[in-house]
Structure formats: C-alpha cells, structure tokens
Scaffold this motif. Structure first.
Motif, PDB file in Angstrom:
ATOM      1  N   GLY A   1       0.810  -1.207   0.000  1.00 29.66           N
ATOM      2  CA  GLY A   1       0.000   0.000   0.000  1.00 29.66           C
ATOM      3  C   GLY A   1       0.842   1.255   0.000  1.00 29.66           C
ATOM      4  N   SER A   2       0.269   2.342   0.468  1.00 32.04           N
ATOM      5  CA  SER A   2       0.997   3.610   0.573  1.00 32.04           C
ATOM      6  C   SER A   2       1.738   3.677   1.895  1.00 32.04           C
TER       7      SER A   2
ATOM      8  N   ASN B   1      -4.573   0.617  11.663  1.00 32.21           N
ATOM      9  CA  ASN B   1      -4.919   0.435  10.261  1.00 32.21           C
ATOM     10  C   ASN B   1      -4.968  -1.045   9.892  1.00 32.21           C
TER      11      ASN B   1
ATOM     12  N   TYR C   1      -4.849  -3.782   6.535  1.00 30.81           N
ATOM     13  CA  TYR C   1      -4.444  -3.909   5.132  1.00 30.81           C
ATOM     14  C   TYR C   1      -5.362  -4.900   4.435  1.00 30.81           C
TER      15      TYR C   1
ATOM     16  N   GLY D   1      -4.948  -4.378  -1.106  1.00 32.42           N
ATOM     17  CA  GLY D   1      -3.843  -3.553  -1.576  1.00 32.42           C
ATOM     18  C   GLY D   1      -3.782  -2.169  -0.970  1.00 32.42           C
ATOM     19  N   THR D   2      -4.654  -1.845  -0.011  1.00 29.66           N
ATOM     20  CA  THR D   2      -4.659  -0.514   0.601  1.00 29.66           C
ATOM     21  C   THR D   2      -4.817  -0.631   2.116  1.00 29.66           C
ATOM     22  N   TRP D   3      -4.436   0.446   2.794  1.00 32.73           N
ATOM     23  CA  TRP D   3      -4.597   0.556   4.240  1.00 32.73           C
ATOM     24  C   TRP D   3      -5.847   1.386   4.539  1.00 32.73           C
ATOM     25  N   SER D   4      -6.624   0.940   5.521  1.00 30.97           N
ATOM     26  CA  SER D   4      -7.784   1.715   5.965  1.00 30.97           C
ATOM     27  C   SER D   4      -7.734   1.847   7.480  1.00 30.97           C
TER      28      SER D   4
ATOM     29  N   LYS E   1       6.920   2.918   6.041  1.00 32.25           N
ATOM     30  CA  LYS E   1       6.588   1.862   5.089  1.00 32.25           C
ATOM     31  C   LYS E   1       6.361   0.539   5.820  1.00 32.25           C
TER      32      LYS E   1
END
Length: 414
Positions: free
Chosen positions: A3-4, A30, A32, A35-38, A296
């Motif tokens: 992810g970012s 957060n 995962y 493919g993204t973190w929320s 990261k």
C-alpha cells in the motif's frame, strides 16, 4: 511495499487469524486489505509501542487484542476496533496463554478469567478466576516483556528473566531464570523451533530452558552489539520468517535502527544488512513483514528492493598459513557462480586480517546464462606476501557463488 507509506514510523504490527495484517502509525490503527490501508481507530498515543494477541474464548469468534500501556486495551472483532471491556488500565504486552489473556502493569502480571478476556477482577473462588501476581526484584525494575510458551510464560525485565508455570490460581508459580540477562523490550524477543532468542543490551542470547541464556552463538556479530547506541536501544526489534532470525539495531550514533543482523540456525551463519530501519516485524501464514521508521510496511521476498537492484557484499574470514607467522601469497583462484543477466559480481582481495581500506580489485565475472566457472590470475602486486589474505565478493542483483578455491604459496619463516 504494501500500500501507501504512512507519514510516521510504524509503532506496531499485528496479524488477525494468521493472515490479515494490521499496523499502527501516528496514533491510528490500520488494516491492510485489497492492496490498501484503511484506518479502524484514531486518536491513539503516537509514541507508545504496540503488542497484539489473538483470542477466542467467549468471543463470537477470534478477536485481535492490542495493547500499548497508555491507551485502553483495544480489541478488533473482524470489523471494528473498540475498547476491551474490563481490561486493566495501562495494561501492556498482551499475550494469550492457556486460554487466558495476560498483560503487565508495572511489576504486576495480570491474568483474565479462563476463556473470558473481559473479566480481570471478579472472583468467585474457583480455578477459572482471574488473578494478579507481583514479580518483584531487588533492582526495582518493572516488567518489559511477556512471551508465551508451552506450559509456561517467560516474564522479562531489563536485566532478569522469570518463568510462570501453571495457569490457574491454585497451581500457578513463578521461578527466576537469571538476574544477569533480560530483554531490551517486548519486541526484542523471538522464538523459533522451541528456542528463544533474546536481545539484551550486552548481546544476543539463546535460551532453550534448563540452563542460563548464552550468547556464544552470536559472537560473530558481537561487535555490533558492543557498539549499540544505548540511547536508542528502545528501537530494537527481532523477528523470524520461520527459517532465519532478524535482529534490528541502532549502531554507533544512529538514533533509530539502521542495521539488521540475520542468523541462519541451520548453517549457524550470520549476515548483515545495512541502512535498513526496521522497527517492528511480524509473520503471517505465508509472508514476513517489516514496519519501518519511514512509515513503510514492506514484505520480505523477491530479488529487488521495491524494483531497484540490491547492492550486496560478502567478506571472508582471514586465511593464513598453518603457522600464522609464515607469510603467504595467492597466485590464482577459481570461482563457480550463477550471475544472471542484470546482475554483477566483483572480486577483491585484501592482505589484512581486518579493516576495509586496502581491498585490491582481482576481477569481475560477466553475466551468463547458467553456471559458469571462472579463473582469476593474480599479479605479485595484487597479493604481495602477507600473513593474512581475505576475499570479498560484491555486486548487485541476485548472484549465487557455488564454489570458491585458490592456489596459495606458503613462504618459510625468516
């Protein structure tokens, strides 16, 4: 990288049900997925380090419990993060042992009711009750790590280790292991194949039970532990991918971790990664992850560093004649290696037992399909008579050195 990148250092990594990755950074918990973190929770302490444990018991399913010793203990049920009802204030170092949740508050080791992580205080007078045990030592240190094992919990302080045996109020007891070795912090202890590895301010220790921890196995990397930045050792962490062990440390004047010591127990071999700022490590069912100082979260594996070729080097031990006072000279060497397209392999020699200032280029091996055998001829100027010789292999990209040999002349003592 997954992810970012977060904008701040990673303060915790956890895994729910052995596959869903969670990370804490800048006061936010957060998840995962896809493919993204929320973000699941925010407004948490931005400095505290987190620990995590999966717990089932009386919950409708497996929950992920997280603690940092500052915020109320949290619980994730697969959808949301909330305060864990009834949990001790300032509880830290959360673990699951024998179907009880355990945490530490200062010198107190606290255990929840059997199978119920939401009751830590209500006692009815039987062996399912919660309980609290004080772990006092003459130096006044407080508990700074908890690690569950088979039939026991290992309790750490900065300079001592203790084991809790049993699990119920009627049979639980604590025995000291040593008052000479403890843990740097909760994330600096890791277990692989039944053996515990412990980072202490004086070295990396191995403990298998029955005897005191020993650091004999880590002598090849003791220089790095002797040169720890003691003002930044709280950043140290350890982890395993199931095969190798990884110890992340700050060396010399570095204010965060910058070096990873990698140990392969199968071959009893060490290697060193430089300029790598891992602050947390965690293993899922199939992958191994690092939480970094730059925010990261990265996954171990592949042949590149996020698309860039990896620069590496391997330095041999010093070689000498059978009698170390005799001088030697190398005349030629042979190398069998895989150097695929896009990779490089350079060879250097040094006439010194230590140091990094007198390496002489001996040649390079061009990329080629398949295994190749190369011969390198030395001139007298390259390997003048010396009591010692070393060889260094360096390059970029994946390279496999399968065999190395050399011709050596041993000169008489004069």
């Amino acid at each position: 990288m997954l992810g970012s990148s977060f904008s701040f250092p990673v303060k915790g990594l956890g895994v729910w049900k052995n596959n869903e990755l969670h990370a804490v950074s800048n006061g936010a918990w957060n998840r995962y997925s896809g493919g993204t973190w929320s973000s699941l929770a925010s407004g948490l302490n931005t400095a505290a380090e987190w620990s995590f444990a999966n717990f089932d018991g009386s919950f409708p399913g497996i929950n992920l419990i997280g603690a940092n010793g500052v915020d109320p203990i949290k619980v994730y049920d697969g959808a949301t993060v909330a305060n864990l009802a009834g949990a001790p204030a300032n509880g830290n170092y959360i673990i699951n042992y024998m179907n009880r949740a355990f945490c530490a508050v200062g010198n107190l080791l606290q255990a929840s009711e059997l199978n119920i992580a939401t009751n830590w205080t209500t006692i009815v007078g039987n062996d399912v009750d919660p309980y609290t045990i004080s772990v006092d030592t003459t130096d006044g240190e407080t508990i700074n790590a908890l690690k569950p094992g088979i039939g026991h919990v290992t309790i750490f302080k900065p300079n001592s280790m203790h084991e809790l045996f049993g699990s119920d109020p009627s049979n639980v007891r604590i025995e000291p292991i040593t008052f000479e070795v403890g843990a740097i912090n909760n994330k600096s202890v890791i277990t692989l194949n039944g053996t515990m590895y412990i980072m202490h301010r004086t070295g990396i220790y191995r403990y298998g039970g029955g005897t005191k921890p020993s650091r004999d196995f880590s002598q090849p990397v003791q220089w790095y532990m002797d040169n720890l930045n003691q003002t930044a050792i709280s950043k140290c962490c350890a982890g395993t991918d199931g095969q190798k062990l990884y110890f992340s440390i700050p060396v010399s004047s570095s204010t965060t971790t910058d070096t990873v010591l990698v140990y392969d127990p199968e071959f009893d071999a060490w290697s060193v990664w430089n300029d790598f700022t891992a602050l947390h490590m965690v293993q899922t069912a199939s992958t191994f992850h690092f939480g970094m100082n730059d925010g990261k979260v990265i996954q171990l594996g592949g042949t590149t560093d996020n698309g860039a070729a990896i620069t590496w080097e391997r330095i041999s031990k010093p070689f000498s004649a059978e009698q170390m006072s005799r001088k030697i000279r190398w005349t030629r060497m042979w190398l069998v290696a895989d150097v695929p397209a896009g990779s490089t392999l350079n060879v250097y020699v040094s006439p010194s037992a230590t140091g990094n200032s007198d390496w002489v280029s001996a040649g390079s091996i061009a990329p080629q399909t398949g295994v190749q055998s190369a011969r390198i001829i030395f001139t007298p100027q390259q390997t003048a008579q010396s009591n010692y010789m070393r060889v260094k292999f360096s390059g970029t990209g994946p390279v496999t050195v399968r065999e190395w040999d050399r011709d050596e002349i041993d000169f008489p003592i004069v």
